[in-house]
Design a protein around this motif. Structure first.
Motif, mmCIF file in Angstrom:
data_model
loop_
_atom_site.group_PDB
_atom_site.id
_atom_site.type_symbol
_atom_site.label_atom_id
_atom_site.label_comp_id
_atom_site.label_asym_id
_atom_site.label_seq_id
_atom_site.Cartn_x
_atom_site.Cartn_y
_atom_site.Cartn_z
ATOM 1 N N ARG A 13 0.878 -1.188 0.000
ATOM 2 C CA ARG A 13 0.000 0.000 0.000
ATOM 3 C C ARG A 13 0.906 1.227 0.000
ATOM 4 N NH1 ARG A 13 -5.272 0.815 -0.200
ATOM 5 N NH2 ARG A 13 -6.303 2.584 0.797
ATOM 6 N N ASP A 19 -4.827 7.051 2.335
ATOM 7 C CA ASP A 19 -4.863 5.638 1.965
ATOM 8 C C ASP A 19 -4.397 4.763 3.123
ATOM 9 O OD1 ASP A 19 -5.282 5.872 -1.170
ATOM 10 O OD2 ASP A 19 -3.776 7.350 -0.598
ATOM 11 N N GLU A 128 -13.821 3.112 -0.132
ATOM 12 C CA GLU A 128 -12.444 2.652 -0.021
ATOM 13 C C GLU A 128 -12.236 1.691 1.146
ATOM 14 O OE1 GLU A 128 -8.286 2.797 -1.332
ATOM 15 O OE2 GLU A 128 -10.266 3.128 -2.237
#
Length: 333
Positions: A13, A19, A128
């Protein structure tokens, strides 16, 4: 010293702070799926080390994007050791290929016709947090939206409001002068404001802070907070005002009340996924609208949010927002 891949899970990631935060539930699921394995995170060192300190991963392999990361030699030929690779980065094929280059015994990823990777089907319109939880649950790791919550620490008693005027791209930056008006309003009613941002945003943050009109104060912290200090600051705040940025996701995770200005991405994809009653989400996009989050000019849906709306939302939340905890705003050495 090279890391031993035996009994490890390599999670990719290599993205920004938002994020990293939205990936927290999936990382908890990875830990549950492979509780006896060492979790290696391929991601930016700043956010990665913060996640490691939270106990979500065991080791960080500094990685920014997908351009030929320099991972320890032992990871690069690890299939015989049973390495599991988990793609929490994207839908493929580039991220799939990067993880396959280390020859894992198992790749956990979304299905991709180009590389032939099996897995669940990617959904562009999915939130997400839900997307990555669904992937990890398919691999056997229980996780969900509730796993996003992060624990606050420290005694109660702080009253500041965090205003974060920046964003990674111009498309997600509400006009600077409007943030300045919000700061003027807050300080005018006696609220102290901390204006946060990265080193490249020092000019913007200084100008926004300069709009203060006592009795409250406004202080620019642009470039002075590393990820842990920024997280503590958000956790301690009474309220956060920001766009669709990592700071907003920190506010959601810590349960800090927020006024969240959305555009060009709709909030059903990236907005607060837990404790929605603590947040006011402003979004003027028409049904089905999705703009360019990397655009070079402010998105029209974001630009159409009026200053008066934000001020009204701020006043509404200040009337009921719980007091946070003291924050450490000392300059990072």
């Amino acid at each position: 010293m090279a890391l031993s891949p035996q009994g490890s899970v390599l999670v990719l990631r290599a993205l920004g702070l938002g994020d990293a935060v939205t990936g927290v539930p999936a990382l908890r699921g990875v830990r549950r799926a492979w509780p006896r394995r060492r979790i290696l995170l391929a991601g930016p060192s700043g956010t990665g080390e913060w996640l490691r300190a939270l106990g979500l991963v065991d080791e960080v392999l500094p990685t920014s994007g997908l351009d030929s990361p320099e991972w320890p030699h032992g990871v690069l030929d690890a299939g015989r050791h049973g390495l599991v690779a988990v793609n929490l980065h994207g839908s493929g094929p580039q991220s799939h290929r990067l993880l396959r280059s280390v020859r894992p015994a198992r790749l956990v990823a979304f299905a991709d016709a180009v590389t032939g990777a099996p897995g669940p089907t990617w959904d562009d319109d999915e939130h997400e947090v839900d997307r990555w939880c669904r992937l990890v649950r398919d691999a056997g790791g229980a996780c969900g939206r509730a796993d996003l919550r992060l624990e606050r620490t420290g005694p109660p008693g702080h009253h500041v409001v965090v205003v974060h005027p920046g964003a990674a791209s111009p498309a997600r930056r509400w006009p600077e002068h409007r943030y300045a008006t919000v700061v003027r309003h807050l300080t005018g009613r006696g609220v102290d404001v901390l204006v946060t941002g990265g080193p490249s945003e020092s000019g913007t943050c200084s100008r926004v802070a300069a709009a203060a009109s006592g009795p409250g104060t406004a202080t620019s912290l642009a470039g002075r907070l590393d990820v842990p200090a920024l997280a503590r600051t958000v956790a301690a705040a009474r309220l956060v005002v920001c766009g669709d940025t990592g700071v907003g996701h920190l506010a959601t995770a810590f349960g800090t009340a927020s006024v969240h200005l959305f555009g060009p991405t709709p909030p059903h994809r990236w907005g607060p996924s837990v404790d929605q009653d603590r947040h006011v989400v402003l979004w003027h996009g028409e049904a089905g609208y999705v703009g360019d989050p990397h655009g070079s000019t402010v998105d029209p849906a974001l630009a159409s949010i009026r200053t008066e709306e934000v001020v009204d939302a701020v006043d509404h939340l200040l009337q009921r927002a719980p007091v946070g905890v003291p924050t450490d705003v000392e300059e990072q050495r």
